[in-house]
Design a protein around this motif. Structure first.
Motif, short mmCIF file in Angstrom:
data_model
loop_
_atom_site.label_atom_id
_atom_site.label_comp_id
_atom_site.label_asym_id
_atom_site.label_seq_id
_atom_site.Cartn_x
_atom_site.Cartn_y
_atom_site.Cartn_z
N PRO A 168 51.93 -22.94 23.26
CA PRO A 168 52.32 -23.21 24.65
C PRO A 168 52.43 -24.71 24.91
CG PRO A 168 50.01 -22.60 24.54
CD PRO A 168 50.58 -22.42 23.15
N ARG B 282 51.76 -27.96 30.13
CA ARG B 282 51.64 -27.38 31.47
C ARG B 282 50.96 -26.00 31.40
NH1 ARG B 282 56.96 -26.64 34.88
NH2 ARG B 282 56.96 -28.88 34.53
N THR B 283 51.33 -25.21 30.41
CA THR B 283 50.74 -23.89 30.25
C THR B 283 49.27 -23.99 29.88
OG1 THR B 283 52.88 -22.97 29.59
CG2 THR B 283 50.92 -21.69 29.01
N GLY C 151 45.75 -23.49 23.92
CA GLY C 151 45.59 -22.53 25.01
C GLY C 151 44.64 -21.40 24.69
N TYR D 123 45.81 -17.47 22.59
CA TYR D 123 46.81 -17.41 23.67
C TYR D 123 48.04 -16.63 23.21
CZ TYR D 123 50.23 -18.77 27.12
OH TYR D 123 51.20 -18.73 28.09
#
Length: 72
Positions: free
Chosen positions: A4, A7-8, A48, A64
């Motif tokens: 990711p 931002r994610t 993530g 993630y």
């Protein structure tokens, strides 16, 4: 597997701050704790993934986009 973007990852960190209690829904790992095992989020890494201290002593990460937990 595609990682990711920043931002994610930041959104995951906001959704699962350290101390958040979670319950395992699905984990794609032969060493996975049993479904329903609860744990406490220790942090989120740069991919993530959730770093979780599971109640059964395991410390496998929640990857993630692959594994799934729910907040409790």
């Amino acid at each position: 597997m595609k990682f990711p973007d920043k931002r994610t990852v930041d959104a995951v960190r906001r959704a699962y701050p350290p101390g958040t209690r979670v319950e395992l829904v699905r984990m794609d790992d032969a060493q996975a704790p049993p479904i329903g095992t609860r744990g406490i989020v220790q942090g989120v890494d740069s991919t993530g993934s959730l770093l979780v201290a599971w109640s059964n002593g395991s410390s496998l990460n929640v990857v993630y986009g692959v594994d799934k937990v729910r907040r409790v």
